[in-house]
Design a protein around this motif. Structure first.
Motif, PDB file in Angstrom:
ATOM      1  N   ALA A   1       0.488  -1.064  -0.034  1.00 57.79           N
ATOM      2  CA  ALA A   1       0.231   0.088   0.053  1.00 57.79           C
ATOM      3  C   ALA A   1       1.384   0.960  -0.133  1.00 57.79           C
ATOM      4  N   PHE A   2       1.808   1.012   0.779  1.00 53.12           N
ATOM      5  CA  PHE A   2       3.208   2.674   0.677  1.00 53.12           C
ATOM      6  C   PHE A   2       3.649   2.859  -0.540  1.00 53.12           C
ATOM      7  N   ALA A   3       4.246   1.433  -1.107  1.00 50.41           N
ATOM      8  CA  ALA A   3       4.528   1.069  -2.495  1.00 50.41           C
ATOM      9  C   ALA A   3       3.279   1.972  -3.702  1.00 50.41           C
ATOM     10  N   VAL A   4       2.171   2.006  -3.276  1.00 50.80           N
ATOM     11  CA  VAL A   4       0.884   2.346  -4.406  1.00 50.80           C
ATOM     12  C   VAL A   4       0.874   3.876  -3.560  1.00 50.80           C
ATOM     13  N   VAL A   5       1.620   4.860  -3.038  1.00 51.03           N
ATOM     14  CA  VAL A   5       1.597   6.020  -2.635  1.00 51.03           C
ATOM     15  C   VAL A   5       2.466   6.728  -3.721  1.00 51.03           C
ATOM     16  N   PRO A   6       3.226   6.486  -3.607  1.00 46.08           N
ATOM     17  CA  PRO A   6       4.531   7.237  -4.860  1.00 46.08           C
ATOM     18  C   PRO A   6       3.719   7.414  -6.694  1.00 46.08           C
ATOM     19  N   ILE A   7       3.635   6.014  -6.810  1.00 50.46           N
ATOM     20  CA  ILE A   7       2.820   5.229  -8.106  1.00 50.46           C
ATOM     21  C   ILE A   7       1.618   6.337  -8.510  1.00 50.46           C
ATOM     22  N   LEU A   8       0.997   6.768  -7.515  1.00 54.27           N
ATOM     23  CA  LEU A   8      -0.362   7.256  -7.963  1.00 54.27           C
ATOM     24  C   LEU A   8      -0.202   8.736  -7.976  1.00 54.27           C
ATOM     25  N   ILE A   9       0.822   9.481  -6.929  1.00 48.78           N
ATOM     26  CA  ILE A   9       2.101  10.343  -7.293  1.00 48.78           C
ATOM     27  C   ILE A   9       2.392  10.933  -8.374  1.00 48.78           C
ATOM     28  N   MET A  10       3.324  10.267  -8.417  1.00 51.79           N
ATOM     29  CA  MET A  10       3.662  10.088 -10.035  1.00 51.79           C
ATOM     30  C   MET A  10       2.581  10.072 -11.079  1.00 51.79           C
ATOM     31  N   LEU A  11       1.790   9.647 -10.785  1.00 49.49           N
ATOM     32  CA  LEU A  11       1.070   9.089 -12.264  1.00 49.49           C
ATOM     33  C   LEU A  11       0.504  10.867 -12.509  1.00 49.49           C
ATOM     34  N   ALA A  12       0.000  11.648 -10.762  1.00 48.31           N
ATOM     35  CA  ALA A  12      -1.061  12.879 -11.550  1.00 48.31           C
ATOM     36  C   ALA A  12       0.410  13.543 -11.534  1.00 48.31           C
ATOM     37  N   TYR A  13       1.765  13.327 -11.031  1.00 50.66           N
ATOM     38  CA  TYR A  13       2.387  14.652 -11.996  1.00 50.66           C
ATOM     39  C   TYR A  13       2.996  14.766 -13.310  1.00 50.66           C
ATOM     40  N   LEU A  14       2.756  13.046 -13.830  1.00 51.79           N
ATOM     41  CA  LEU A  14       2.839  13.192 -15.250  1.00 51.79           C
ATOM     42  C   LEU A  14       1.831  13.185 -16.338  1.00 51.79           C
ATOM     43  N   GLY A  15       0.785  13.274 -15.689  1.00 49.28           N
ATOM     44  CA  GLY A  15      -0.377  13.901 -16.114  1.00 49.28           C
ATOM     45  C   GLY A  15      -0.522  15.465 -16.183  1.00 49.28           C
ATOM     46  N   PHE A  16       0.076  16.108 -15.073  1.00 42.71           N
ATOM     47  CA  PHE A  16       0.091  17.339 -15.144  1.00 42.71           C
ATOM     48  C   PHE A  16       1.540  18.548 -16.404  1.00 42.71           C
ATOM     49  N   ALA A  17       1.915  16.727 -16.305  1.00 39.09           N
ATOM     50  CA  ALA A  17       3.927  17.572 -16.984  1.00 39.09           C
ATOM     51  C   ALA A  17       3.754  17.388 -18.418  1.00 39.09           C
ATOM     52  N   LYS A  18       2.414  16.504 -18.870  1.00 37.63           N
ATOM     53  CA  LYS A  18       2.551  16.085 -20.275  1.00 37.63           C
ATOM     54  C   LYS A  18       1.529  17.387 -20.871  1.00 37.63           C
ATOM     55  N   ARG A  19       0.771  17.652 -19.781  1.00 36.48           N
ATOM     56  CA  ARG A  19      -0.268  18.912 -20.302  1.00 36.48           C
ATOM     57  C   ARG A  19       0.677  20.257 -20.212  1.00 36.48           C
ATOM     58  N   ALA A  20       1.687  20.696 -19.527  1.00 36.41           N
ATOM     59  CA  ALA A  20       3.717  21.264 -19.453  1.00 36.41           C
ATOM     60  C   ALA A  20       4.105  21.205 -20.801  1.00 36.41           C
ATOM     61  N   GLY A  21       3.994  20.418 -20.884  1.00 36.66           N
ATOM     62  CA  GLY A  21       4.430  20.306 -22.466  1.00 36.66           C
ATOM     63  C   GLY A  21       5.699  19.381 -21.930  1.00 36.66           C
ATOM     64  N   ALA A  22       5.788  18.989 -21.077  1.00 37.03           N
ATOM     65  CA  ALA A  22       7.206  18.734 -20.482  1.00 37.03           C
ATOM     66  C   ALA A  22       8.175  17.192 -21.325  1.00 37.03           C
ATOM     67  N   PHE A  23       7.148  16.289 -21.977  1.00 35.30           N
ATOM     68  CA  PHE A  23       7.245  15.014 -22.839  1.00 35.30           C
ATOM     69  C   PHE A  23       8.278  15.472 -23.955  1.00 35.30           C
ATOM     70  N   ASP A  24       8.551  16.693 -24.814  1.00 33.07           N
ATOM     71  CA  ASP A  24       8.585  16.964 -25.428  1.00 33.07           C
ATOM     72  C   ASP A  24      10.068  17.107 -25.277  1.00 33.07           C
ATOM     73  N   ALA A  25      10.602  17.597 -24.203  1.00 27.29           N
ATOM     74  CA  ALA A  25      12.230  18.126 -23.698  1.00 27.29           C
ATOM     75  C   ALA A  25      12.388  16.584 -23.346  1.00 27.29           C
ATOM     76  N   LEU A  26      12.410  15.422 -23.113  1.00 26.59           N
ATOM     77  CA  LEU A  26      13.030  14.316 -22.798  1.00 26.59           C
ATOM     78  C   LEU A  26      13.820  14.601 -23.037  1.00 26.59           C
TER      79      LEU A  26
END
Lengths: 312, 268
Positions: free
Chosen positions: A287-312
């Protein structure tokens, strides 16, 4: 009559070639099956079994895992002690991301815009080597640096800033007995270790800022500072966000650094490690391990909207 | 006017940043020669080379070293095969699920290592696979694939499809094209990817602590020394050697690919 300009298939490999030509999907499938089997079965399967574990619970008396669906384990995450761990980890990850961004920017900016020829190579290797060199050796180096008898204390003594160092260590919460047992020390080590992950995407996005745009800005009378603030910085933002994905995610999951540097306060990674190891509470660890997964999924969603994936 | 020279403050900040990245590593080299046994005292009271001899005679270090070497070599070999296959498929065609597959390849390094580690551990546990060298290799190969993939896919992108067609027009079958056209063109990219995968596997510790049984790889040995120091100077020597063991493949990977537009190692 001339022979037809088709070479007759000789042997199995020619026949297969013809088959692949007629059915390109078949070749594609053959190429994809082994790696997808590996990643899809070994890796995704493992992640899935972890997810299932997090819905199990542990019997309080026998300490055995009860394989029945329950949300009890997730509810435990919200107990004060566990919530503290999560918040502490998030704050550290945010601080490290900010610190890394501040230190990384001048390096990335210089490397992208001003370094030429030989210096370009120096900067490239200068960022790459620390990125790839051994993580543990880097942490170990900081253990040497931050130790009470180490180089920082020595340098403070030489420059007459010992009182300043003591004042910093006397700060509430972030201070401690020595740098290697304080949050400041841990912050420094995290920032150091993940810094190259911040520099590289930043540099990539800065390199893509067209020089013509900077010239236009200068021609229109903007000062250096104005050009920087209104042209360079906004265009570099996707790179900053891309870099922050790494620094944030890596800090969330790390359990080695909090174990070696710091005041033994628990972090998410450490909690996962200890719960599944010594405590034997795999469901709560999961359950603890799921926490960073959820946080990162939310963060990735935000990053994608900000166009961060083009900079990878 | 647009200036081509950086301002002084930017140059100082960039220079200090680079120093910040490199000074700690330089310190490792100094400490490998210190005569101080009990603490991390700076400056070292004296310099000696005797710890190299002591480290050389330690069987536990050799055992860990061979295990790390073995794991890194096999995991790299597996990753080379799987990474090349998937990069060939991904650069060849647009197909349904392509985006999802590229996410899947990235996942093992995008997610924190502790998650990959515990996921593999619970899965191995449930399948009843005993923890051994094999389980360490399985874990390492999983995150090495993406390293090979990144390097190979960048090279595929630069490779013009025309040369494959030319090869077919000249009568080569798929396997001959692979052997005589594709492989020589991919060669340095694969070599560079392999080197980086090797370096990554050689010093990986997070996933390894979950998938190893009783054995120690070199990083696990070091981690134990870090948590419960026994003989600090020997650890200093090993740290320096581990640094060298990862440094050399990285440098080689850089020189192998530096003439291309996509230089190896720009993404880890």
């Amino acid at each position: 009559m001339p022979a037809p300009a088709i070479i007759q298939p000789k042997g199995l490999s020619d026949r297969l070639t013809a088959l692949f030509w007629r059915r390109p999907r078949l070749l594609l499938g053959l190429l994809l099956v082994p790696p997808l089997f590996w990643l899809g079965v070994v890796y995704l399967g493992s992640l899935f079994s972890l997810l299932i574990q997090s819905f199990y619970s542990i019997d309080e008396f026998s300490g055995m895992v009860v394989p029945e669906f329950t949300l009890k384990t997730y509810a435990e995450l919200f107990r004060a002690a566990n919530l503290d761990i999560i918040i502490r980890t998030l704050l550290m990850a945010a601080a490290v991301t900010l610190g890394a961004a501040l230190i990384a920017f001048p390096i990335a900016y210089y490397a992208a815009r001003f370094a030429k020829g030989r210096w370009k190579a120096v900067f490239y290797l200068g960022i790459m080597l620390p990125l790839w060199s051994s993580y543990l050796v880097k942490v170990y180096a900081w253990k040497l640096i931050l130790a009470k008898e180490g180089i920082v204390t020595w340098a403070a003594g030489i420059t007459g800033t010992s009182s300043l160092l003591d004042a910093v260590l006397a700060l509430p919460v972030v201070g401690g007995g020595s740098l290697s047992t304080s949050y400041i020390g841990m912050f420094l080590v995290f920032t150091y270790v993940w810094l190259p992950y911040m520099i590289l995407p930043m540099q990539a996005s800065l390199e893509r800022v067209p020089t013509s745009m900077l010239e236009a800005s200068a021609d229109l009378g903007a000062t250096r500072a104005q050009t920087f603030r209104t042209v360079v910085l906004p265009l570099a933002m996707p790179g900053v966000i891309a870099g922050s994905i790494f620094t944030f995610s890596l800090t969330l999951g790390d359990y080695i650094i909090p174990q070696i540097i710091g005041n033994s306060a628990s972090f998410i990674g450490m909690a996962v490690y200890q719960l599944q190891g010594t405590a034997g509470n795999t469901p709560l660890a999961a359950a603890f391990a799921v926490v960073p997964i959820l946080i990162m999924l939310a963060y990735l969603g935000f990053a994608k909207r900000a166009g961060a994936f083009d900079a990878l | 006017m647009l200036s081509d020279r950086a301002s002084l403050s930017l140059r100082i900040a960039a220079g200090l940043g680079l120093l910040f990245l490199h000074l700690p590593i330089a310190l490792i080299f100094l400490y490998a020669f210190t005569t101080e046994e009990r603490s991390y005292a700076f400056p070292p009271p004296g310099l000696t080379t005797k710890w190299f001899a002591v480290a050389w005679q330690r069987p536990d270090i050799w055992e860990a070293f061979w295990l790390s070497l073995q794991v890194a070599a096999i995991a790299t070999a597996l990753a080379l095969v799987l990474g090349t296959l998937v990069s060939a498929a991904m650069s060849k065609a647009r197909f349904f699920g392509r985006e999802q597959i590229s996410l899947l390849i990235l996942l093992p390094i995008a997610l924190p290592g502790v998650i990959t580690g515990i996921a593999l551990r619970t899965a191995f546990g449930e399948m009843g696979i005993p923890f051994s060298t094999l389980t360490i290799i399985l874990g390492h190969a999983t995150f090495c694939i993406v390293i090979v993939y990144n390097n190979a896919v960048a090279r595929f992108r630069r490779l013009s499809g025309g040369i494959l067609e030319a090869s077919a027009d000249l009568g080569a079958n798929a396997f001959q094209t692979f052997r005589h056209v594709l492989l020589p063109n991919l060669g340095t990219a694969l070599l560079a990817g392999g080197m980086l995968a090797f370096a990554l596997s050689f010093d990986e510790v997070i996933v390894t602590t979950f998938t190893a049984g009783q054995q120690s790889t070199i990083p696990i040995w070091m981690l134990e020394e870090l948590i419960r120091p026994r003989q600090r100077p020997v650890t200093n020597v090993v740290a320096m050697l581990v640094f060298a063991a990862t440094f050399i493949p990285i440098l080689l990977a850089y020189y192998l690919t530096r003439n291309g537009s996509d230089v190896a190692g720009s993404g880890k």
